[in-house]
Design a protein around this motif. Structure first.
Motif, PDB file in Angstrom:
ATOM      1  N   ASP A  18      35.219  52.397 -34.601  1.00 52.54           N
ATOM      2  CA  ASP A  18      35.219  51.849 -36.011  1.00 52.54           C
ATOM      3  C   ASP A  18      34.066  51.702 -37.044  1.00 52.54           C
ATOM      4  O   ASP A  18      34.390  52.251 -38.134  1.00 52.54           O
ATOM      5  CB  ASP A  18      35.485  50.162 -36.079  1.00 52.54           C
ATOM      6  CG  ASP A  18      36.609  49.394 -35.495  1.00 52.54           C
ATOM      7  OD1 ASP A  18      37.924  50.412 -35.548  1.00 52.54           O
ATOM      8  OD2 ASP A  18      37.123  48.296 -34.424  1.00 52.54           O
ATOM      9  N   ARG A  19      33.128  52.338 -36.552  1.00 51.80           N
ATOM     10  CA  ARG A  19      32.617  52.637 -37.210  1.00 51.80           C
ATOM     11  C   ARG A  19      32.373  53.964 -37.870  1.00 51.80           C
ATOM     12  O   ARG A  19      31.899  54.654 -38.981  1.00 51.80           O
ATOM     13  CB  ARG A  19      30.887  52.886 -35.888  1.00 51.80           C
ATOM     14  CG  ARG A  19      29.489  53.186 -36.694  1.00 51.80           C
ATOM     15  CD  ARG A  19      28.027  53.468 -35.764  1.00 51.80           C
ATOM     16  NE  ARG A  19      28.431  53.543 -34.699  1.00 51.80           N
ATOM     17  CZ  ARG A  19      27.770  55.561 -34.471  1.00 51.80           C
ATOM     18  NH1 ARG A  19      28.041  55.783 -36.037  1.00 51.80           N
ATOM     19  NH2 ARG A  19      28.552  56.152 -33.522  1.00 51.80           N
ATOM     20  N   LEU A  20      32.333  55.442 -37.598  1.00 56.60           N
ATOM     21  CA  LEU A  20      33.423  56.297 -37.878  1.00 56.60           C
ATOM     22  C   LEU A  20      33.969  55.985 -38.849  1.00 56.60           C
ATOM     23  O   LEU A  20      34.415  56.555 -39.804  1.00 56.60           O
ATOM     24  CB  LEU A  20      33.665  57.512 -37.046  1.00 56.60           C
ATOM     25  CG  LEU A  20      31.961  58.266 -35.968  1.00 56.60           C
ATOM     26  CD1 LEU A  20      31.977  58.939 -37.056  1.00 56.60           C
ATOM     27  CD2 LEU A  20      31.165  57.402 -35.562  1.00 56.60           C
ATOM     28  N   ALA A  21      35.158  55.654 -38.656  1.00 56.56           N
ATOM     29  CA  ALA A  21      35.939  54.843 -39.927  1.00 56.56           C
ATOM     30  C   ALA A  21      35.787  54.082 -40.678  1.00 56.56           C
ATOM     31  O   ALA A  21      36.055  54.447 -41.949  1.00 56.56           O
ATOM     32  CB  ALA A  21      37.380  53.852 -39.017  1.00 56.56           C
ATOM     33  N   PHE A 393      30.396  74.198 -31.578  1.00 51.74           N
ATOM     34  CA  PHE A 393      29.059  73.655 -31.515  1.00 51.74           C
ATOM     35  C   PHE A 393      28.698  73.793 -32.999  1.00 51.74           C
ATOM     36  O   PHE A 393      27.718  73.113 -33.389  1.00 51.74           O
ATOM     37  CB  PHE A 393      28.244  74.916 -30.048  1.00 51.74           C
ATOM     38  CG  PHE A 393      26.887  73.818 -30.787  1.00 51.74           C
ATOM     39  CD1 PHE A 393      26.474  73.215 -30.182  1.00 51.74           C
ATOM     40  CD2 PHE A 393      25.808  74.641 -31.515  1.00 51.74           C
ATOM     41  CE1 PHE A 393      24.570  73.175 -30.021  1.00 51.74           C
ATOM     42  CE2 PHE A 393      24.277  74.749 -31.510  1.00 51.74           C
ATOM     43  CZ  PHE A 393      24.136  73.539 -31.126  1.00 51.74           C
ATOM     44  N   ILE A 394      28.793  75.491 -33.484  1.00 54.78           N
ATOM     45  CA  ILE A 394      28.189  75.593 -34.692  1.00 54.78           C
ATOM     46  C   ILE A 394      28.381  74.311 -35.828  1.00 54.78           C
ATOM     47  O   ILE A 394      27.242  74.439 -36.643  1.00 54.78           O
ATOM     48  CB  ILE A 394      28.712  77.175 -34.790  1.00 54.78           C
ATOM     49  CG1 ILE A 394      27.655  77.858 -34.191  1.00 54.78           C
ATOM     50  CG2 ILE A 394      28.022  77.702 -36.102  1.00 54.78           C
ATOM     51  CD1 ILE A 394      27.956  79.794 -33.877  1.00 54.78           C
ATOM     52  N   ALA A 395      29.826  74.572 -36.310  1.00 55.01           N
ATOM     53  CA  ALA A 395      30.188  73.687 -36.746  1.00 55.01           C
ATOM     54  C   ALA A 395      30.083  72.283 -36.812  1.00 55.01           C
ATOM     55  O   ALA A 395      29.873  71.640 -37.869  1.00 55.01           O
ATOM     56  CB  ALA A 395      31.751  73.267 -36.303  1.00 55.01           C
ATOM     57  N   ILE A 396      29.772  71.474 -35.337  1.00 53.31           N
ATOM     58  CA  ILE A 396      29.588  70.293 -35.327  1.00 53.31           C
ATOM     59  C   ILE A 396      27.645  70.500 -35.634  1.00 53.31           C
ATOM     60  O   ILE A 396      27.685  69.312 -36.348  1.00 53.31           O
ATOM     61  CB  ILE A 396      29.330  70.167 -33.881  1.00 53.31           C
ATOM     62  CG1 ILE A 396      30.884  69.758 -33.819  1.00 53.31           C
ATOM     63  CG2 ILE A 396      28.803  67.952 -33.384  1.00 53.31           C
ATOM     64  CD1 ILE A 396      30.995  69.955 -32.324  1.00 53.31           C
ATOM     65  N   SER A 397      26.924  71.525 -35.478  1.00 49.53           N
ATOM     66  CA  SER A 397      25.336  71.445 -35.114  1.00 49.53           C
ATOM     67  C   SER A 397      25.503  71.435 -37.212  1.00 49.53           C
ATOM     68  O   SER A 397      24.721  71.067 -37.609  1.00 49.53           O
ATOM     69  CB  SER A 397      24.943  72.274 -35.247  1.00 49.53           C
ATOM     70  OG  SER A 397      23.408  72.263 -35.422  1.00 49.53           O
ATOM     71  N   ASP A 398      26.085  71.947 -37.901  1.00 48.83           N
ATOM     72  CA  ASP A 398      26.015  72.802 -39.039  1.00 48.83           C
ATOM     73  C   ASP A 398      26.301  71.311 -40.166  1.00 48.83           C
ATOM     74  O   ASP A 398      25.605  70.837 -40.723  1.00 48.83           O
ATOM     75  CB  ASP A 398      27.184  72.949 -39.573  1.00 48.83           C
ATOM     76  CG  ASP A 398      27.074  74.834 -39.552  1.00 48.83           C
ATOM     77  OD1 ASP A 398      25.587  75.093 -39.375  1.00 48.83           O
ATOM     78  OD2 ASP A 398      27.571  75.723 -39.342  1.00 48.83           O
ATOM     79  N   LEU A 399      27.136  70.374 -39.748  1.00 46.27           N
ATOM     80  CA  LEU A 399      27.577  69.007 -40.207  1.00 46.27           C
ATOM     81  C   LEU A 399      26.402  67.514 -39.730  1.00 46.27           C
ATOM     82  O   LEU A 399      26.275  67.441 -40.430  1.00 46.27           O
ATOM     83  CB  LEU A 399      29.383  68.566 -39.544  1.00 46.27           C
ATOM     84  CG  LEU A 399      29.367  67.750 -40.180  1.00 46.27           C
ATOM     85  CD1 LEU A 399      29.927  67.839 -41.608  1.00 46.27           C
ATOM     86  CD2 LEU A 399      30.897  67.231 -39.203  1.00 46.27           C
ATOM     87  N   SER A 400      25.813  67.868 -38.686  1.00 45.48           N
ATOM     88  CA  SER A 400      25.102  67.150 -38.191  1.00 45.48           C
ATOM     89  C   SER A 400      23.693  67.514 -39.273  1.00 45.48           C
ATOM     90  O   SER A 400      23.540  65.996 -39.857  1.00 45.48           O
ATOM     91  CB  SER A 400      24.490  67.215 -36.807  1.00 45.48           C
ATOM     92  OG  SER A 400      23.840  66.297 -36.857  1.00 45.48           O
ATOM     93  N   ARG A 408      26.839  63.523 -32.143  1.00 48.78           N
ATOM     94  CA  ARG A 408      28.036  63.252 -31.460  1.00 48.78           C
ATOM     95  C   ARG A 408      29.128  62.037 -32.683  1.00 48.78           C
ATOM     96  O   ARG A 408      30.113  62.741 -32.890  1.00 48.78           O
ATOM     97  CB  ARG A 408      27.400  61.466 -30.620  1.00 48.78           C
ATOM     98  CG  ARG A 408      28.940  60.691 -30.456  1.00 48.78           C
ATOM     99  CD  ARG A 408      28.734  59.384 -29.824  1.00 48.78           C
ATOM    100  NE  ARG A 408      27.873  60.020 -28.375  1.00 48.78           N
ATOM    101  CZ  ARG A 408      28.011  60.205 -27.367  1.00 48.78           C
ATOM    102  NH1 ARG A 408      29.046  60.545 -26.979  1.00 48.78           N
ATOM    103  NH2 ARG A 408      26.906  60.885 -26.843  1.00 48.78           N
ATOM    104  N   ASP A 409      28.160  61.888 -34.158  1.00 50.29           N
ATOM    105  CA  ASP A 409      28.964  61.846 -35.342  1.00 50.29           C
ATOM    106  C   ASP A 409      29.392  62.605 -35.950  1.00 50.29           C
ATOM    107  O   ASP A 409      30.453  62.637 -36.115  1.00 50.29           O
ATOM    108  CB  ASP A 409      27.930  60.639 -35.739  1.00 50.29           C
ATOM    109  CG  ASP A 409      27.217  59.341 -35.418  1.00 50.29           C
ATOM    110  OD1 ASP A 409      28.201  59.221 -34.207  1.00 50.29           O
ATOM    111  OD2 ASP A 409      26.947  58.453 -35.810  1.00 50.29           O
TER     112      ASP A 409
END
Length: 429
Positions: A18-21, A393-400, A408-409
């Protein structure tokens, strides 16, 4: 002291979604579809025990979402299994398969039983009974079971044999995590633990930390934990503490050796379920501590690789100020309040959606190999897992970094977006 009974993991998983939505601005229909399982099955399993009596066990299979491919998920045998645990894990697996971009959805199953108190023939009968109840709801193009807590490749092979007998044909892609002779993949035992260390390696690189200068404390001593320890020590790290279930005490116990555990040595004190014998550990020179002691160790890295909801608002304060990284080998081991507290202290969290996705990635590879009837060597399987997880990992880290999100988000945004888009493309929304 664990607070497992104080938490409902499915409520936690829904609140997380819900928080991410809200953050993503998802419409109501998308939220309603994705925050609930598509199918739930509650099972009763009459099983004849060795003494001739019949005991009725209770089990579950929950299929959360299959928009991106057949649902996939483990089968755990555990005395504390609940429908809400299974629901939460099924949802988390949907996000996990999406975050590493493999064409599977999420499901989960289990049986309420204690394998420590059952013979091998009784465990086989329970495995076959579970398959008989779910056979009409699963299959290589529908839902693919795999091993999880206190189940193994042998359980999966019994299940495959029962499934094929019911269907009257060979179907090796219907179950993953099988023994090699039944169509299992090389690398399956190593996959989840090694995958965690592939991600940890990338995180330490990003943080500018030399792995050989780090120490770790690990919760659990099953396949995930043991193989994470194996590869982590190979890249130079030192594990100073592990915890394990003590069957005689019906609870966890921690084992500490300040100069570092010897994995091969400790395995000699371990049974087939990954349970360490306290007296044998003492004889090998280990300190035997209470089950929660792993969390309070003066280590650089914490690796929870056992149950969900293990790091809570009630015990997070015991985490050492030295801890720099929390790498989640288990599904949902950190409750949101504890995660917030750790992030505020500067702890880098490798979320379960990424850190323990090596298992599902290898299961997907196993399914592909089974369907082709062609099998890859170990080095090829592990290198493929490394590439998939490193890319994720690279895609998540870049977005982070670009959006100012936690790891996590960022992982959840990527995963939920992929699943929601596929639901829209199919015309479900």
């Amino acid at each position: 002291m664990n607070e497992i009974s104080s938490f409902n993991p499915f409520v936690s998983a829904q609140e997380q979604f819900d928080r991410l939505a809200d953050l993503m601005g998802l419409d109501r229909s998308t939220r309603d579809l994705l925050r609930n399982p598509a199918h739930e099955h509650r099972l009763t399993l009459p099983v004849r025990l060795d003494d001739g009596s019949v005991e009725v066990f209770h089990g579950y299979r929950v299929q959360h979402n299959d928009a991106r491919g057949p649902s996939w998920g483990g089968v755990r045998f555990h005395p504390q299994e609940t429908i809400d645990t299974v629901r939460a894990l099924a949802m988390w697996i949907t996000w996990k398969t999406a975050v590493v971009d493999i064409p599977l959805g999420g499901s989960m199953g289990g049986v309420v039983c204690d394998p420590h108190r059952l013979s091998v023939p009784e465990i086989e009968r329970i495995s076959r009974a579970w398959i008989r109840r779910v056979a009409r709801f699963i299959g290589p193009q529908r839902d693919v079971p795999a091993p999880d807590m206190m189940t193994s490749s042998q359980n999966m092979t019994w299940m495959l044999d029962e499934y094929e007998a019911l269907r009257g044909k060979r179907s090796p892609g219907a179950i993953t995590g099988k023994t090699l002779g039944a169509g299992g993949s090389l690398g399956r035992l190593e996959a989840a633990g090694y995958g965690l260390v592939y991600c940890l390696r990338e995180a330490l690189k990003e943080l500018g930390i030399d792995p050989s200068a780090t120490s770790a404390s690990v919760q659990g001593f099953g396949d995930v934990a043991q193989h994470a320890i194996e590869l982590y020590t190979q890249i130079g790290g030192t594990v100073i503490c592990v915890s394990s279930w003590d069957a005689s005490a019906s609870g966890p116990v921690s084992y500490r050796k300040a100069d570092g555990i010897d994995l091969q040595e400790l395995r000699t004190a371990t049974d087939r379920l990954g349970n360490i014998d306290p007296q044998k550990a003492r004889d090998l020179g280990y300190e035997v501590l209470d089950g929660g002691a792993w969390l309070a160790q003066d280590a650089d890295i914490l690796i929870p690789a056992a149950l969900e909801d293990q790091i809570t608002s009630g015990n997070v304060s015991s985490v050492s100020d030295r801890v720099k990284v929390l790498a989640e080998g288990a599904n949902g081991p950190t409750v949101p309040e504890a995660e917030t507290a750790l992030i505020e202290r500067g702890v880098y969290i490798l979320p379960d959606l990424l850190a323990n996705a090596g298992g599902v990635t290898c299961s997907y590879f196993e399914q592909v190999q089974s369907n082709m009837n062609y099998y890859w060597p170990l080095s090829e399987v592990l290198s493929k897992i490394d590439r998939v997880l490193t890319s994720a990992f690279i895609a998540i880290s870049d977005l982070s970094r670009s959006k100012g999100l936690s790891m996590r988000d960022a992982a959840l945004v990527i995963a939920i977006d992929r699943v929601a888009n596929q639901c829209r493309e199919r015309g479900w929304l």
